[in-house]
Design a protein around this motif. Structure first.
Motif: not given
Lengths: 225, 320
Positions: A109, A111-115, A117
């Protein structure tokens, strides 16, 4: 207060650097320094995790499913993640499964991390915490056992029982909390309780739980910042 | 290859593509695909077929019924499960009027939400317990979204959140315990089994990153039929893949994209041909072939094409 070392690599004995063979320079330096000062690595890691420096390059490598980058990620963070899931699950086999599940999910996952968070490490902690809490809840008998055993243990033992927040540095900091605050931090941070669950299971009004958590966290933040 | 023929005739390849095989069979086909280009070709073909069937199916559905059903509101508010979300997204790809209606719903809702969050008192937010709940993963989806938006609008909220996250990271680092050595090899084995052959990204859509190159997507884009692109339309969006929580589109843009804000998904794109700029609140970012851009959540942006030729892009939308 986090101890900050201002160590420069140039002071390192070459022989120590040699010992680490094929590792690249950046990591070999850290490992060599770890040999000299067991706390250096921890503090540096902490600093790297907490710093607002760029993590974009690492994330790019992770997005490309770069195995070396994931290996480094594992080596850097698996102890923190294992520590967290072990505290929640209190069972080494379950914790090892949770650690594996957490890294597999991070791999799948990323690629589903974004800033929005927070930093990568914060997101990883969330992934791991959710996995551990799911495992704990899936195992209801464990939870019941945990709940019944918890109340007396907290009251009786004070700050120094195994598998509590008694690691280097933490204990001294946490000792400054009142017993009430210590209890809520223990339950919420390390045992996966929500504030509402603490209120329900220990018969403490929710508002009281929340204000204890708030006071405890403000105290801890003052200590570390 | 007989085994491959058997897999195709028994429908196992199709089930593999649809993600419906049990883990052992899935792993068996995955391993075979890694080693054998023929198996990969068969998987490609099955993917194309599935995508074609899905589009054909969606084209038969009544777009007006969907618009009237209230599903779009549920979609805009993030209340649909993954199947529901996908259904709406495919309908939007198949029917322009669904896409237009969806955008209108989204715009209204987002505008309301932004007004709502901006009207909040950041000090009260900081003094409440909600940020602690958030960091501990104990708040609702709606609360989570509001907090993340508030952090975009109010620097003091962002700072408080960063400080709470730091405490979380600090406690975790200080509570670190070395895991058993065997756990490391277990994770490395997992990675080895999951690793792709050099051309393997053609099996699984690669996530976009700043290291992405147009060539990485050539195999996908080459399979788009020329007649799928209608000249004279501002926006042509052809789905290339939908997996791993990620919808990948091949987009041909003649003018640009209207202003929008993403609340539920991240959008990333890579320019293949032509050029454009992304207009943010205070900034314009010019993009040329090979350039990557990550549209942050909660950031209002629009895209304007600057080249004479249409701007071709790979666009990925991911639920996050």
């Amino acid at each position: 207060m986090i101890q900050r070392h201002s160590y420069t690599g140039s002071h390192l004995p070459a022989a120590l650097l040699q010992q680490v063979g094929d590792m690249n320079a950046r990591f070999s330096r850290e490992i060599a320094i770890f040999v000299l000062d067991p706390f250096w690595s921890e503090n540096q890691q902490l600093e790297r995790v907490m710093s607002q420096g760029s993590q974009a390059e690492l994330i790019d490598q992770l997005l490309q499913r770069d195995r070396k980058a994931f290996e480094r990620l594992y080596d850097d963070y698996s102890p923190a993640i294992y520590g967290l899931v072990l505290k929640v699950l209190r069972d080494e086999a379950l914790a090892e499964d949770a650690l594996q599940d957490a890294f597999v999910r991070i791999w799948q996952k990323i690629h589903t991390y974004d800033e929005s968070k927070g930093r990568l490490f914060t997101w990883m902690l969330n992934v791991a915490r959710n996995i551990a809490i799911d495992k704990l809840r899936a195992n209801t008998s464990r939870k019941a056992e945990l709940t019944t055993s918890l109340q007396p243990s907290i009251e009786a033992r004070g700050p120094s029982t195994t598998m509590q927040i008694d690691h280097i540095g933490i204990r001294e900091i946490v000792d400054g909390l009142s017993p009430d605050q210590k209890m809520v931090i223990e339950l919420i941070y390390f045992q996966g309780y929500t504030q509402a669950e603490v209120s329900e299971e220990f018969g403490i009004p929710l508002g009281t739980v929340k204000s204890r958590v708030r006071l405890a966290m403000n105290y801890l933040r003052d200590k570390i910042e | 290859m007989k085994r491959l023929q058997d897999w195709i005739t028994t429908g196992m390849i199709a089930q593999f593509v649809a993600g419906k095989l049990d883990p052992d069979d899935h792993a068996m086909i995955f391993t075979a695909a890694k080693a054998d280009a023929e198996v990969r070709e068969a998987i490609f073909a099955a993917k194309d077929q599935m995508m074609g069937q899905l589009m054909a199916h969606m084209q038969l559905q009544d777009p007006e019924a969907l618009i009237a059903s209230g599903l779009l509101t549920a979609y805009a508010e993030g209340r649909l499960d993954q199947d529901g979300r996908e259904q709406v997204e495919w309908m939007a790809v198949a029917h322009p009027q669904v896409s237009i209606a969806m955008d209108a719903f989204k715009r209204d809702m987002i505008a309301n939400l932004i007004t709502h969050v901006k009207s909040k008192d950041p000090k009260a937010l900081i003094e409440s317990e909600i940020l602690i709940d958030y960091v501990l993963g104990a708040c609702t989806e709606d609360e989570r979204r509001e907090i993340e938006m508030a952090a975009v609008f109010f620097p003091t909220v962002a700072a408080e959140l960063a400080s709470l996250r730091n405490l979380d990271a600090f406690l975790a680092m200080r509570g670190a315990i070395n895991p058993p050595v065997a756990a490391r090899s277990r994770f490395l084995s997992f990675m080895e089994a999951a690793e792709m052959p050099a051309d393997g990204w053609s099996l699984i859509m690669p996530p976009l990153s700043s290291a992405s190159k147009p060539a990485d997507f050539a195999a996908w884009v080459d399979r788009v039929k020329p007649e799928a692109i209608h000249p004279g339309i501002n926006l042509n969006a052809i789905p290339l893949a939908a997996d791993n929580d990620m919808l990948t589109l091949f987009v041909v843009l003649t003018e640009g994209l209207e202003e929008e804000t993403h609340l539920f998904d991240i959008e990333r794109f890579l320019v293949l041909e032509g050029s454009c700029y992304v207009q943010l609140e205070h900034e314009k970012i010019y993009l040329n072939p090979g350039d990557f851009y990550n549209v942050k959540k909660y950031t209002t942006h629009k895209v304007v094409v600057t080249s004479d030729i249409p701007c071709k892009l790979i666009v990925q939308q991911l639920v996050a």
